[in-house]
Design a protein around this motif. Structure first.
Motif, PDB file in Angstrom:
ATOM      1  N   ALA A   1     -17.353   4.479  -5.668  1.00 44.75           N
ATOM      2  CA  ALA A   1     -16.900   4.668  -4.062  1.00 44.75           C
ATOM      3  C   ALA A   1     -17.137   3.570  -3.754  1.00 44.75           C
ATOM      4  O   ALA A   1     -16.719   3.119  -2.602  1.00 44.75           O
ATOM      5  CB  ALA A   1     -18.124   5.549  -3.646  1.00 44.75           C
ATOM      6  N   THR A   2     -18.068   2.420  -3.846  1.00 45.82           N
ATOM      7  CA  THR A   2     -18.670   1.526  -3.355  1.00 45.82           C
ATOM      8  C   THR A   2     -17.599   0.459  -3.612  1.00 45.82           C
ATOM      9  O   THR A   2     -17.270  -0.419  -2.827  1.00 45.82           O
ATOM     10  CB  THR A   2     -19.692   0.471  -4.184  1.00 45.82           C
ATOM     11  OG1 THR A   2     -19.656   0.566  -5.570  1.00 45.82           O
ATOM     12  CG2 THR A   2     -21.082   1.868  -4.033  1.00 45.82           C
ATOM     13  N   GLU A   3     -16.674   0.574  -4.341  1.00 47.84           N
ATOM     14  CA  GLU A   3     -15.730  -0.619  -4.464  1.00 47.84           C
ATOM     15  C   GLU A   3     -14.478   0.100  -3.063  1.00 47.84           C
ATOM     16  O   GLU A   3     -13.772  -1.378  -2.499  1.00 47.84           O
ATOM     17  CB  GLU A   3     -14.119   0.284  -5.621  1.00 47.84           C
ATOM     18  CG  GLU A   3     -13.578  -1.332  -6.113  1.00 47.84           C
ATOM     19  CD  GLU A   3     -13.070  -0.754  -7.412  1.00 47.84           C
ATOM     20  OE1 GLU A   3     -13.376  -1.894  -8.249  1.00 47.84           O
ATOM     21  OE2 GLU A   3     -12.738   0.097  -7.618  1.00 47.84           O
ATOM     22  N   MET A   4     -14.267   1.495  -2.694  1.00 53.74           N
ATOM     23  CA  MET A   4     -13.443   1.909  -1.748  1.00 53.74           C
ATOM     24  C   MET A   4     -14.346   1.170  -0.548  1.00 53.74           C
ATOM     25  O   MET A   4     -12.882   0.464   0.251  1.00 53.74           O
ATOM     26  CB  MET A   4     -12.950   3.148  -2.155  1.00 53.74           C
ATOM     27  CG  MET A   4     -11.903   3.852  -0.828  1.00 53.74           C
ATOM     28  SD  MET A   4     -11.387   5.454  -1.470  1.00 53.74           S
ATOM     29  CE  MET A   4     -12.899   5.889  -0.495  1.00 53.74           C
ATOM     30  N   MET A   5     -15.229   1.428  -0.231  1.00 50.09           N
ATOM     31  CA  MET A   5     -15.970   1.313   0.902  1.00 50.09           C
ATOM     32  C   MET A   5     -15.984  -0.185   1.553  1.00 50.09           C
ATOM     33  O   MET A   5     -15.570  -0.620   2.476  1.00 50.09           O
ATOM     34  CB  MET A   5     -17.561   1.894   0.821  1.00 50.09           C
ATOM     35  CG  MET A   5     -17.647   3.691   0.505  1.00 50.09           C
ATOM     36  SD  MET A   5     -16.409   3.955   2.475  1.00 50.09           S
ATOM     37  CE  MET A   5     -15.250   4.597   1.590  1.00 50.09           C
ATOM     38  N   LEU A   6     -15.857  -1.180  -0.120  1.00 48.37           N
ATOM     39  CA  LEU A   6     -15.572  -2.552   0.324  1.00 48.37           C
ATOM     40  C   LEU A   6     -14.356  -2.729   0.591  1.00 48.37           C
ATOM     41  O   LEU A   6     -14.000  -3.524   0.966  1.00 48.37           O
ATOM     42  CB  LEU A   6     -15.855  -3.416  -1.426  1.00 48.37           C
ATOM     43  CG  LEU A   6     -16.443  -4.890  -1.047  1.00 48.37           C
ATOM     44  CD1 LEU A   6     -17.133  -5.281   0.141  1.00 48.37           C
ATOM     45  CD2 LEU A   6     -17.019  -5.124  -2.280  1.00 48.37           C
ATOM     46  N   LEU A   7     -12.888  -2.015   0.069  1.00 46.44           N
ATOM     47  CA  LEU A   7     -12.398  -2.443   0.561  1.00 46.44           C
ATOM     48  C   LEU A   7     -11.709  -2.311   1.995  1.00 46.44           C
ATOM     49  O   LEU A   7     -10.619  -2.914   2.520  1.00 46.44           O
ATOM     50  CB  LEU A   7     -11.184  -1.151  -0.373  1.00 46.44           C
ATOM     51  CG  LEU A   7      -9.818  -1.288   0.483  1.00 46.44           C
ATOM     52  CD1 LEU A   7      -8.879  -3.245  -0.862  1.00 46.44           C
ATOM     53  CD2 LEU A   7      -8.890  -0.367  -0.906  1.00 46.44           C
ATOM     54  N   CYS A   8     -12.022  -1.271   2.570  1.00 45.49           N
ATOM     55  CA  CYS A   8     -12.109  -0.785   3.703  1.00 45.49           C
ATOM     56  C   CYS A   8     -12.640  -2.264   5.255  1.00 45.49           C
ATOM     57  O   CYS A   8     -12.375  -2.330   5.516  1.00 45.49           O
ATOM     58  CB  CYS A   8     -13.087   0.520   4.197  1.00 45.49           C
ATOM     59  SG  CYS A   8     -11.805   1.984   2.911  1.00 45.49           S
ATOM     60  N   TYR A   9     -14.044  -2.328   4.807  1.00 44.06           N
ATOM     61  CA  TYR A   9     -14.950  -3.856   5.209  1.00 44.06           C
ATOM     62  C   TYR A   9     -14.069  -4.810   5.258  1.00 44.06           C
ATOM     63  O   TYR A   9     -13.565  -5.537   6.341  1.00 44.06           O
ATOM     64  CB  TYR A   9     -15.844  -3.701   3.884  1.00 44.06           C
ATOM     65  CG  TYR A   9     -16.692  -4.700   4.949  1.00 44.06           C
ATOM     66  CD1 TYR A   9     -17.544  -4.887   5.717  1.00 44.06           C
ATOM     67  CD2 TYR A   9     -16.957  -5.966   4.166  1.00 44.06           C
ATOM     68  CE1 TYR A   9     -18.277  -6.026   6.328  1.00 44.06           C
ATOM     69  CE2 TYR A   9     -17.419  -7.221   4.330  1.00 44.06           C
ATOM     70  CZ  TYR A   9     -18.343  -7.560   5.516  1.00 44.06           C
ATOM     71  OH  TYR A   9     -19.011  -8.234   5.590  1.00 44.06           O
ATOM     72  N   SER A  10     -13.298  -4.628   4.289  1.00 42.02           N
ATOM     73  CA  SER A  10     -12.721  -6.099   3.982  1.00 42.02           C
ATOM     74  C   SER A  10     -11.227  -6.273   4.869  1.00 42.02           C
ATOM     75  O   SER A  10     -10.730  -6.989   5.509  1.00 42.02           O
ATOM     76  CB  SER A  10     -12.404  -6.313   2.039  1.00 42.02           C
ATOM     77  OG  SER A  10     -13.164  -6.619   0.932  1.00 42.02           O
ATOM     78  N   VAL A  11     -10.883  -5.352   5.141  1.00 42.17           N
ATOM     79  CA  VAL A  11      -9.471  -4.939   5.853  1.00 42.17           C
ATOM     80  C   VAL A  11      -9.693  -5.531   6.804  1.00 42.17           C
ATOM     81  O   VAL A  11      -8.901  -5.601   7.793  1.00 42.17           O
ATOM     82  CB  VAL A  11      -8.652  -3.022   5.183  1.00 42.17           C
ATOM     83  CG1 VAL A  11      -7.654  -3.005   6.637  1.00 42.17           C
ATOM     84  CG2 VAL A  11      -8.147  -3.462   4.339  1.00 42.17           C
ATOM     85  N   GLY A  12     -11.011  -4.723   7.430  1.00 37.96           N
ATOM     86  CA  GLY A  12     -11.349  -5.302   8.710  1.00 37.96           C
ATOM     87  C   GLY A  12     -11.223  -6.748   9.076  1.00 37.96           C
ATOM     88  O   GLY A  12     -11.249  -7.717   9.538  1.00 37.96           O
ATOM     89  N   SER A  13     -12.395  -6.763   7.476  1.00 34.51           N
ATOM     90  CA  SER A  13     -12.986  -9.016   7.752  1.00 34.51           C
ATOM     91  C   SER A  13     -11.964  -9.827   7.877  1.00 34.51           C
ATOM     92  O   SER A  13     -12.125 -10.624   8.254  1.00 34.51           O
ATOM     93  CB  SER A  13     -13.876  -8.846   6.495  1.00 34.51           C
ATOM     94  OG  SER A  13     -14.951  -8.127   6.626  1.00 34.51           O
ATOM     95  N   VAL A  14     -10.787  -9.135   7.462  1.00 30.39           N
ATOM     96  CA  VAL A  14      -9.631  -9.894   7.100  1.00 30.39           C
ATOM     97  C   VAL A  14      -8.598 -10.322   8.325  1.00 30.39           C
ATOM     98  O   VAL A  14      -8.336 -11.524   8.962  1.00 30.39           O
ATOM     99  CB  VAL A  14      -7.921  -9.620   5.634  1.00 30.39           C
ATOM    100  CG1 VAL A  14      -6.659  -9.826   6.023  1.00 30.39           C
ATOM    101  CG2 VAL A  14      -9.270  -9.525   4.508  1.00 30.39           C
ATOM    102  N   LEU A  15      -8.450  -8.788   9.015  1.00 36.48           N
ATOM    103  CA  LEU A  15      -8.198  -8.644  10.844  1.00 36.48           C
ATOM    104  C   LEU A  15      -9.183  -9.271  11.671  1.00 36.48           C
ATOM    105  O   LEU A  15      -8.492  -9.811  12.644  1.00 36.48           O
ATOM    106  CB  LEU A  15      -7.980  -7.475  10.648  1.00 36.48           C
ATOM    107  CG  LEU A  15      -6.787  -6.965   9.500  1.00 36.48           C
ATOM    108  CD1 LEU A  15      -6.190  -5.425   9.890  1.00 36.48           C
ATOM    109  CD2 LEU A  15      -5.433  -7.810   9.975  1.00 36.48           C
ATOM    110  N   GLY A  16     -10.569  -8.872  11.208  1.00 39.47           N
ATOM    111  CA  GLY A  16     -11.491  -9.968  12.494  1.00 39.47           C
ATOM    112  C   GLY A  16     -10.893 -10.670  12.773  1.00 39.47           C
ATOM    113  O   GLY A  16     -10.676 -11.262  14.635  1.00 39.47           O
ATOM    114  N   PRO A  17     -11.481 -11.871  12.086  1.00 37.58           N
ATOM    115  CA  PRO A  17     -11.082 -13.537  13.230  1.00 37.58           C
ATOM    116  C   PRO A  17      -9.561 -13.410  13.298  1.00 37.58           C
ATOM    117  O   PRO A  17      -9.674 -13.947  14.374  1.00 37.58           O
ATOM    118  CB  PRO A  17     -11.883 -14.739  11.380  1.00 37.58           C
ATOM    119  CG  PRO A  17     -12.748 -13.530  10.761  1.00 37.58           C
ATOM    120  CD  PRO A  17     -11.836 -12.430  10.312  1.00 37.58           C
ATOM    121  N   LEU A  18      -8.802 -12.797  12.604  1.00 42.13           N
ATOM    122  CA  LEU A  18      -7.243 -13.327  13.507  1.00 42.13           C
ATOM    123  C   LEU A  18      -7.001 -12.379  14.744  1.00 42.13           C
ATOM    124  O   LEU A  18      -6.681 -13.035  15.839  1.00 42.13           O
ATOM    125  CB  LEU A  18      -5.991 -12.904  12.395  1.00 42.13           C
ATOM    126  CG  LEU A  18      -6.246 -13.787  11.109  1.00 42.13           C
ATOM    127  CD1 LEU A  18      -5.079 -12.748  10.317  1.00 42.13           C
ATOM    128  CD2 LEU A  18      -5.761 -15.217  11.796  1.00 42.13           C
TER     129      LEU A  18
END
Length: 389
Positions: A328-345
């Motif tokens: 579960a924590t792995e999947m939630m971190l995956l969702c967070y990471s998607v946002g983190s990749v897109l955010g700066p761009l």
């Protein structure tokens, strides 16, 4: 029927919390140090948003494979391995200061940091009741953001030129590994961890997934672009370290409040409230005419932005058994990471004005607040218990 073993319930949380605190100081210092030191290493300023995005892309990739590492090595040895890998990327950046090398190093560092987060979060979430999980995660977030705030202040102490600041980061990472090395007992059992099935993924609370993703959309630009904004755009460029520390300090101070409130009210409504506070903070940043007002506005911005992830992840884990926590924590971190990749761009598309980054943050906060209010209203109208989100 889920059986919670005594070892799971009484796992020793001191090693991950102590190690995480030193790691957070090092990481907070490094995240602000990198965009401010690129000119010293003759690296073009245009690479800054890409360094932030590639780091979070590494976080995204790492979040897909951490469970297998933890299952094979256990929480303690996995923690040591991931911290060591982060330190090695810093060494490479010092020895080979080249654009491609830095991009690769930040990508690998992102993968390793994903491991650190999943190890610590799953270690702490392996408790036998939602209230205990919320308290532990609140402690985790306080240690993470408190350490990050101290790391921001290190900019004023050690500066950003030369390799000395990077050597300080390496020393802090070494200190982080000592806790799991010296304290070997009390880690959770990892051999019985199970993956979340596709059917279970469909039933995970949508506001939890959106909350984690929006957290990345906010924190990616805050970590990766805010130091440059404060240095080159704002009227308070001489106080970048202090103002960045204000953001992280806000994230630390809000954790006990978010932890206590998340067990007493709808978590989607709570996320909506914090997003509203974030909108007020954005207005304060845009209208700040004094250092005190800017510091308070950024403190409030940090509180609202950093509150989303712990609320969202506890919402996702509320009804899951212990065996599913790593997945579960792995999947939630995956969702967070998607946002983190897109955010700066995405934030760079708002750069036609000097305050483009702040406007971007405001757009994210107001749209998320509206969404969470709608989901909270749906929950109430459908007759579900408010605490379920």
């Amino acid at each position: 029927m889920t059986i919670i073993t005594q070892n799971n319930v009484e796992s020793n949380i001191v090693p991950p919390v102590v190690g995480l605190t030193f790691f957070a100081v090092a990481s907070g210092f490094l995240m602000s140090l990198i965009p401010l030191s690129v000119t010293y290493f003759d690296i073009d300023l245009s690479l800054i948003p890409w360094l932030a995005s590639v780091f979070y892309f590494g976080l995204l990739v790492g979040a897909t494979c951490i469970q297998r590492v933890i299952k094979r090595l256990g929480h303690r040895r996995s923690f040591i391995s991931f911290l060591t890998l982060v330190a090695l990327t810093v060494v490479v950046m010092i020895l080979v200061p080249h654009q491609v090398t830095w991009l690769v190093a930040r990508f690998v560092a992102g993968m390793a940091v994903a491991g650190v987060f999943v190890v610590v979060e799953s270690w702490l979430l392996m408790a036998n009741c939602p209230k205990q999980r919320a308290k532990r995660l609140g402690l985790y977030m306080a240690a993470l953001y408190g350490g990050s705030a101290v790391g921001q202040l290190a900019i004023s102490v050690f500066g950003t030129d030369g390799i000395q600041p990077y050597l300080c980061v390496l020393l802090l990472l070494f200190m982080a590994t000592l806790a799991p090395i010296l304290m070997r007992s009390g880690q959770p059992h990892s051999h019985d961890q199970q993956s979340i099935s596709r059917n279970e993924i469909r039933h995970i609370n949508r506001p939890a997934i959106i909350g984690c993703m929006v957290s990345g959309l906010l924190l990616g630009p805050i970590y990766g672009l805010m130091p440059s904004y404060l240095t080159h755009t704002s009227a308070f460029s001489d106080h970048t370290g202090l103002l960045m520390a204000s953001i992280i300090m806000g994230g630390m101070l809000v954790q006990p409040i978010a932890s206590a409130m998340s067990t007493r009210m709808s978590k989607s409504l709570l996320m909506a409230i914090f997003c509203m506070l974030g909108c007020l903070a954005v207005m304060g940043v845009l209208e700040s005419s004094t250092l005190a007002m800017m510091g308070f506005s950024l403190l409030l911005l940090g509180a609202s932005s950093f509150a989303l992830y712990p609320i969202a992840i506890t919402l996702a884990c509320d009804h899951l058994p212990i065996e599913k926590m790593v997945s579960a924590t792995e999947m939630m971190l995956l969702c967070y990471s998607v946002g983190s990749v897109l955010g700066p761009l995405l934030a760079t598309t708002f750069t036609e004005t000097g305050n483009g980054l702040i406007i971007y943050l405001g757009v994210c906060l107001i749209t998320t607040s509206i969404y969470m209010l709608m989901k909270s209203a749906e929950t109430i109208s459908s007759g579900q218990k408010p605490i379920a989100g």
